[in-house]
Design an enzyme around this catalytic site. Structure first.
Site, PDB file in Angstrom:
ATOM      1  N   ASN A 196      -7.361   4.516   1.139  1.00  0.00           N
ATOM      2  CA  ASN A 196      -6.102   3.791   1.277  1.00  0.00           C
ATOM      3  C   ASN A 196      -5.341   4.509  -0.027  1.00  0.00           C
ATOM      4  O   ASN A 196      -5.775   4.200  -1.238  1.00  0.00           O
ATOM      5  CB  ASN A 196      -6.411   2.411   0.887  1.00  0.00           C
ATOM      6  CG  ASN A 196      -5.397   1.521   0.941  1.00  0.00           C
ATOM      7  OD1 ASN A 196      -3.896   1.844   0.736  1.00  0.00           O
ATOM      8  ND2 ASN A 196      -5.534   0.160   0.887  1.00  0.00           N
TER       9      ASN A 196
ATOM     10  N   ARG B 192      -5.434   4.363   5.977  1.00  0.00           N
ATOM     11  CA  ARG B 192      -4.574   3.257   6.086  1.00  0.00           C
ATOM     12  C   ARG B 192      -3.212   3.891   5.863  1.00  0.00           C
ATOM     13  O   ARG B 192      -2.812   4.242   4.920  1.00  0.00           O
ATOM     14  CB  ARG B 192      -4.892   2.457   5.124  1.00  0.00           C
ATOM     15  CG  ARG B 192      -4.116   1.103   5.199  1.00  0.00           C
ATOM     16  CD  ARG B 192      -3.969   0.175   4.040  1.00  0.00           C
ATOM     17  NE  ARG B 192      -2.949  -0.937   4.114  1.00  0.00           N
ATOM     18  CZ  ARG B 192      -2.320  -1.434   3.297  1.00  0.00           C
ATOM     19  NH1 ARG B 192      -2.594  -1.121   2.201  1.00  0.00           N
ATOM     20  NH2 ARG B 192      -1.219  -2.202   3.539  1.00  0.00           N
TER      21      ARG B 192
ATOM     22  N   HIS C 102      -0.152  -6.023   8.001  1.00  0.00           N
ATOM     23  CA  HIS C 102      -1.432  -6.707   7.983  1.00  0.00           C
ATOM     24  C   HIS C 102      -2.243  -6.707   9.289  1.00  0.00           C
ATOM     25  O   HIS C 102      -3.353  -7.373   9.241  1.00  0.00           O
ATOM     26  CB  HIS C 102      -1.739  -8.018   7.302  1.00  0.00           C
ATOM     27  CG  HIS C 102      -1.205  -8.312   6.126  1.00  0.00           C
ATOM     28  ND1 HIS C 102      -0.117  -9.261   5.756  1.00  0.00           N
ATOM     29  CD2 HIS C 102      -1.308  -7.602   4.945  1.00  0.00           C
ATOM     30  CE1 HIS C 102       0.021  -9.207   4.353  1.00  0.00           C
ATOM     31  NE2 HIS C 102      -0.498  -8.092   3.811  1.00  0.00           N
TER      32      HIS C 102
ATOM     33  N   ARG D 246       7.843 -11.893  -3.459  1.00  0.00           N
ATOM     34  CA  ARG D 246       8.775 -11.572  -2.061  1.00  0.00           C
ATOM     35  C   ARG D 246       9.250 -13.037  -1.899  1.00  0.00           C
ATOM     36  O   ARG D 246       8.689 -13.861  -1.757  1.00  0.00           O
ATOM     37  CB  ARG D 246       8.057 -11.065  -1.091  1.00  0.00           C
ATOM     38  CG  ARG D 246       7.635  -9.600  -1.289  1.00  0.00           C
ATOM     39  CD  ARG D 246       7.037  -9.048  -0.051  1.00  0.00           C
ATOM     40  NE  ARG D 246       6.474  -7.776  -0.311  1.00  0.00           N
ATOM     41  CZ  ARG D 246       5.241  -7.258   0.108  1.00  0.00           C
ATOM     42  NH1 ARG D 246       4.498  -8.199   0.576  1.00  0.00           N
ATOM     43  NH2 ARG D 246       4.811  -6.177  -0.064  1.00  0.00           N
TER      44      ARG D 246
ATOM     45  N   GLU E  18     -10.671  -5.157   6.135  1.00  0.00           N
ATOM     46  CA  GLU E  18      -9.465  -4.077   6.683  1.00  0.00           C
ATOM     47  C   GLU E  18     -10.475  -2.535   6.716  1.00  0.00           C
ATOM     48  O   GLU E  18      -9.936  -1.910   7.467  1.00  0.00           O
ATOM     49  CB  GLU E  18      -8.439  -4.170   5.956  1.00  0.00           C
ATOM     50  CG  GLU E  18      -7.609  -5.233   5.950  1.00  0.00           C
ATOM     51  CD  GLU E  18      -6.424  -5.486   5.126  1.00  0.00           C
ATOM     52  OE1 GLU E  18      -5.444  -5.112   5.183  1.00  0.00           O
ATOM     53  OE2 GLU E  18      -6.579  -6.092   3.786  1.00  0.00           O
TER      54      GLU E  18
END
Ligand code: ADP
Length: 398
Positions: free
Chosen positions: A7, A90, A180, A241, A386
C-alpha cells in the site's frame, strides 16, 4: 503461496507478507518519509521488530530495503525473494477503466497512469510509483492491482449517477465510484459467515468508520450503494472532511474566503469534518474526552457524526427494502461504543435493538455481536482486514 501486499502512499509504504495457505501474516511493516530527510522502515517478523533508519530517496530504494528486511537474519521470514509468488497493490481509484482486480501488463500500466491519476491525484500516482518500484526490484513476479472501488462496480446506474447532464457524465466520467471497497466486501462476507447464511440471502449495511468513513448497502453480497462518491469527500462528515455539502454553499464560501476551486477542495478535505466542528481534534478519543469535560462543540461533532451515519443506515434499508444486519468496522466503528449507540438509537422501528452491555464491552479483536437477543437486525462489530482481501484477490488472479 506467499503474497506481498503493498500500500504505497506519496511518501510512505505499508506492506504485509501473507501465507495464503493459512492466511496468516508472516511479516509486516511500514516505511515513512520516502524522499524526505529521516526516512525510516519499521519491520516486524518472527515476533521481533527492527528499525532501519537510512536515506530512502525513492520508492525503489524503499522496496529494496523491505526485501532486505524480509530476508533479514532477525526479522526475516523468507530465504529469498523468489519465495514471493505475487504482489498485490492497493489502488484507490479505478474510474470506469478497471471493473475488477487486474493483472499488470504494460497496457494496464498505461491506462493506470494516463487515465486514472486525475481521479485520485494524491493516491494513484503513489500506487503507480510503488508498482514500478516493485517491478524493478522483482522482475518476473506477477503484480496485481486491487482497487478500493472494485466492490462498488455492481451499483446500478440509478445509484451511481449524479443529477448532472448525461453528456457530461459520458464525457468526463463524473459519477459515484465509492471507496473502502475491500473493507466493505470483507466485513459483509464475514458477517454472512458469522450469521451462518449465504451472502445472497442477506441485506447488510456496512459502516466503515475511521478517519475516512463510508457506509455501503450490500444486498445479496453485492454493493448496491455507497456514501463516498466521485472522491472520498462525499457522504458523512469525517476526521477532517466535510462530507456532503450543497455545491452552492461551496461557491459562496469560496467567495467569502477568497479561495479558488482547488483551494476550496483542499479546505473541505483537510480543515472541516469533526476537526473543523470541534476546533479540537479529528480523533474521536479527543472528542469524547472533550465532550465529557463539557465541550459542546466536541459533543456536536459526535452527534453530527452519529446522526449522519444513522441517516445512511436508514436510507440504505429503504434502498434494499429491508435490513438483516448492520456492521461496524475500522478505527471508530470497532472502538467507539457511543457512536454505535448513537447510530442505532431510534432505529428500533427497523428491528434494531442494541445490547447496551455488549456494545460497551472490550474490543477483543474478534467479531462481536452487540445486538440484543431477539433483535430482528443483527448488529456486529467486525475488525476489517483490507490486506487479506487484497491478498485473496491477488491469489485468485495468479
Ligand atoms: P484510517 O484508516 O481512515 O486512517 P482508522 O480506521 O485507523 O482510520 O481510524 C482512525 C480513527 O479511529 C482515529 O482517528 C480515531 O478517531 C478512531 N479511534 C481509533 N482508536 C480509537 C479508540 N480506542 N477509541 C475511539 N476512537 C478511536
Amino acid at each position: 503461496m506467499k503474497i506481498l501486499v503493498v500500500n504505497a502512499g506519496s511518501s510512505s509504504l505499508k506492506y504485509q507478507l501473507i501465507d495464503m495457505e493459512t492466511e496468516g501474516v508472516l511479516a509486516k511493516g511500514n516505511v515513512e518519509r520516502i524522499g524526505i530527510k529521516g526516512s525510516v522502515l519499521k519491520a516486524k517478523g518472527n515476533g521481533k521488530e527492527k528499525v532501519y533508519e537510512q536515506d530512502m530517496p525513492s520508492h525503489k530504494i524503499a522496496i529494496e530495503l523491505v526485501l532486505k528486511a524480509l530476508t533479514d537474519e532477525e526479522v526475516g521470514v523468507i530465504s529469498s525473494m523468489t519465495e514471493i509468488g505475487a504482489v498485490g497493490h492497493r489502488v484507490v481509484a479505478s474510474g470506469e477503466y478497471f471493473k475488477a482486480p487486474t493483472l499488470v501488463t504494460p497496457e494496464v500500466i498505461k491506462t493506470l497512469e494516463e487515465k486514472t491519476f486525475e481521479l485520485a491525484p494524491l493516491h494513484n500516482p503513489a500506487a503507480a510509483t510503488g508498482l514500478r518500484a516493485c517491478m524493478d526490484v522483482m522482475p518476473g513476479t506477477p503484480m496485481v492491482l486491487v482497487f478500493d472501488s472494485s466492490f462498488h462496480q455492481t451499483m446500478p446506474e440509478k445509484a451511481y449517477m449524479f443529477g448532472i447532464k448525461y453528456e457530461d457524465y459520458k464525457a468526463y466520467g463524473v459519477r459515484k465510484y465509492g471507496a473502502h471497497g475491500t473493507s466493505h466486501k470483507f466485513v459483509s462476507q464475514e458477517a454472512a459467515k458469522y450469521m451462518g447464511k449465504k451472502p445472497e440471502d442477506l441485506k447488510i449495511v456496512t459502516c466503515h468508520l475511521g478517519n475516512g468513513s463510508s457506509i455501503s448497502a450490500v444486498d445479496g453480497g453485492k454493493c448496491v450503494d455507497t456514501s463516498m462518491s466521485f472522491t472520498p469527500l462525499d457522504g458523512v462528515l469525517m476526521g477532517t472532511r466535510s462530507g456532503c455539502i450543497d455545491a452552492s454553499a461551496v461557491e459562496f464560501l469560496a467567495r467569502k474566503k477568497g479561495l479558488n476551486a482547488a483551494d476550496m477542495v483542499t479546505y473541505l478535505n483537510k480543515e472541516c469534518g469533526v476537526a473543523g466542528i470541534s476546533g479540537v481534534s479529528s480523533d474521536f478519543r479527543d472528542l469524547i474526552a472533550g465532550a465529557e469535560q463539557g465541550n459542546t462543540r466536541c459533543q456536536l461533532a459526535l452527534d453530527m457524526f452519529a446522526y449522519q451515519t444513522k441517516k445512511f443506515v436508514g436510507s440504505y434499508a429503504a434502498a434494499m427494502g429491508g435490513l438483516d444486519c448492520i456492521v461496524f468496522t475500522a478505527g471508530i466503528g470497532e472502538n467507539t461504543p457511543i457512536i454505535r449507540a448513537g447510530v442505532c438509537e431510534g432505529l428500533e422501528f427497523l428491528g434494531v435493538k442494541l445490547d447496551k452491555k455488549s456494545n460497551e464491552g472490550k474490543n477483543t479483536g474478534a467479531i462481536r455481536e452487540i445486538s440484543a437477543k431477539g433483535s430482528k437486525v443483527k448488529v456486529l462489530v467486525i475488525p476489517t482486514n483490507e490486506e487479506l482481501v487484497i491478498a485473496r484477490e491477488t491469489l485468485a488472479l495468479v
